[in-house]
Design a protein around this motif. Sequence first.
Motif, PDB file in Angstrom:
ATOM      1  N   ILE A  35      -0.213  -1.497 -15.644  1.00 27.75           N
ATOM      2  CA  ILE A  35       0.349  -2.396 -14.540  1.00 27.75           C
ATOM      3  C   ILE A  35       0.618  -3.702 -14.592  1.00 27.75           C
ATOM      4  O   ILE A  35       1.531  -4.560 -14.295  1.00 27.75           O
ATOM      5  N   ILE A  36      -0.242  -4.335 -15.520  1.00 30.32           N
ATOM      6  CA  ILE A  36      -0.448  -5.861 -15.756  1.00 30.32           C
ATOM      7  C   ILE A  36       1.021  -5.986 -16.556  1.00 30.32           C
ATOM      8  O   ILE A  36       1.658  -6.995 -16.423  1.00 30.32           O
ATOM      9  N   TYR A  37       1.317  -5.328 -17.438  1.00 27.64           N
ATOM     10  CA  TYR A  37       2.452  -5.468 -18.119  1.00 27.64           C
ATOM     11  C   TYR A  37       3.626  -5.285 -17.376  1.00 27.64           C
ATOM     12  O   TYR A  37       4.627  -6.106 -17.472  1.00 27.64           O
ATOM     13  N   LEU A  38       3.735  -4.279 -16.561  1.00 26.49           N
ATOM     14  CA  LEU A  38       4.892  -4.212 -15.528  1.00 26.49           C
ATOM     15  C   LEU A  38       5.103  -5.585 -14.710  1.00 26.49           C
ATOM     16  O   LEU A  38       6.306  -5.797 -14.309  1.00 26.49           O
ATOM     17  N   PHE A  39       4.180  -6.048 -14.345  1.00 30.37           N
ATOM     18  CA  PHE A  39       4.113  -7.129 -13.433  1.00 30.37           C
ATOM     19  C   PHE A  39       4.603  -8.360 -14.419  1.00 30.37           C
ATOM     20  O   PHE A  39       5.483  -9.087 -13.803  1.00 30.37           O
ATOM     21  N   ALA A  40       4.302  -8.416 -15.615  1.00 29.45           N
ATOM     22  CA  ALA A  40       4.982  -9.404 -16.422  1.00 29.45           C
ATOM     23  C   ALA A  40       6.212  -9.194 -16.876  1.00 29.45           C
ATOM     24  O   ALA A  40       7.021 -10.380 -17.236  1.00 29.45           O
ATOM     25  N   HIS A  41       6.518  -7.830 -17.469  1.00 27.58           N
ATOM     26  CA  HIS A  41       7.841  -7.529 -18.165  1.00 27.58           C
ATOM     27  C   HIS A  41       8.561  -6.531 -17.361  1.00 27.58           C
ATOM     28  O   HIS A  41       9.537  -6.033 -18.049  1.00 27.58           O
ATOM     29  N   GLY A  42       8.278  -6.171 -16.027  1.00 27.93           N
ATOM     30  CA  GLY A  42       8.929  -5.136 -15.435  1.00 27.93           C
ATOM     31  C   GLY A  42      10.498  -5.388 -15.212  1.00 27.93           C
ATOM     32  O   GLY A  42      11.552  -4.553 -15.397  1.00 27.93           O
ATOM     33  N   ALA A  43      10.948  -6.457 -15.141  1.00 30.98           N
ATOM     34  CA  ALA A  43      12.403  -7.026 -14.889  1.00 30.98           C
ATOM     35  C   ALA A  43      13.280  -7.063 -16.283  1.00 30.98           C
ATOM     36  O   ALA A  43      14.243  -7.342 -16.368  1.00 30.98           O
ATOM     37  N   ASP A  44      12.348  -7.129 -17.251  1.00 32.22           N
ATOM     38  CA  ASP A  44      13.017  -7.306 -18.538  1.00 32.22           C
ATOM     39  C   ASP A  44      13.860  -6.097 -18.846  1.00 32.22           C
ATOM     40  O   ASP A  44      13.793  -4.903 -18.598  1.00 32.22           O
ATOM     41  N   THR A  45      15.060  -6.503 -19.713  1.00 29.27           N
ATOM     42  CA  THR A  45      16.121  -5.356 -19.976  1.00 29.27           C
ATOM     43  C   THR A  45      15.444  -4.758 -21.473  1.00 29.27           C
ATOM     44  O   THR A  45      15.647  -5.786 -22.318  1.00 29.27           O
ATOM     45  N   PRO A  46      15.335  -3.402 -21.560  1.00 24.82           N
ATOM     46  CA  PRO A  46      14.790  -3.088 -23.170  1.00 24.82           C
ATOM     47  C   PRO A  46      16.121  -3.122 -24.038  1.00 24.82           C
ATOM     48  O   PRO A  46      17.078  -2.913 -23.544  1.00 24.82           O
ATOM     49  N   HIS A  47      15.621  -3.206 -25.083  1.00 19.89           N
ATOM     50  CA  HIS A  47      16.819  -3.107 -26.245  1.00 19.89           C
ATOM     51  C   HIS A  47      16.443  -2.018 -26.916  1.00 19.89           C
ATOM     52  O   HIS A  47      15.358  -1.677 -27.729  1.00 19.89           O
ATOM     53  N   TYR A  48      17.392  -0.947 -26.673  1.00 22.20           N
ATOM     54  CA  TYR A  48      17.189   0.564 -27.276  1.00 22.20           C
ATOM     55  C   TYR A  48      17.776   0.760 -28.647  1.00 22.20           C
ATOM     56  O   TYR A  48      17.506   1.803 -29.343  1.00 22.20           O
ATOM     57  N   THR A  49      18.233  -0.466 -29.218  1.00 26.91           N
ATOM     58  CA  THR A  49      18.903  -0.175 -30.608  1.00 26.91           C
ATOM     59  C   THR A  49      18.034  -0.387 -31.722  1.00 26.91           C
ATOM     60  O   THR A  49      18.115   0.031 -32.816  1.00 26.91           O
TER      61      THR A  49
END
Length: 128
Positions: A35-49
């Motif tokens: 939950i803490i991680y999602l609040f801090a990084h939830g809007a980040d775009t993941p790099h799947y490469t």
Amino acid sequence: MKSLFQTDKDVASVVGQLLRVGVVTSSVIALIGGIIYLFAHGADTPHYTEFIGAPKNLRHINGIIDGLLVLDAKAIIQTGILVLIATPILRVLLSAIAFAIEKDYLYVVITLIVLSIIAIGMFGGLAG
């Protein structure tokens, strides 16, 4: 003198309770970290490469403890994983203690051999 464990069911009950508490505790810890991680990084775009594993500072207990002191979400998640890993190890240790209390020394020896194999696997493995 009475034994702490009157029957085998008493031992099984304590061991079962330990496993339940360990799994629930690790799940709650990991959930809080998530939950803490999602609040801090939830809007980040993941790099799947590319796959990026755990940071180097979170691969050792000292780094995880340092991360916990500053409420780092990844360190909290790692703590949940460590609690989950420790749960069956504590179960084996508790079993050895229970067998010793019951004076069932053959099972104490077997359980300590299992515990030794786990310890060798964890601490004597190849670092990579």
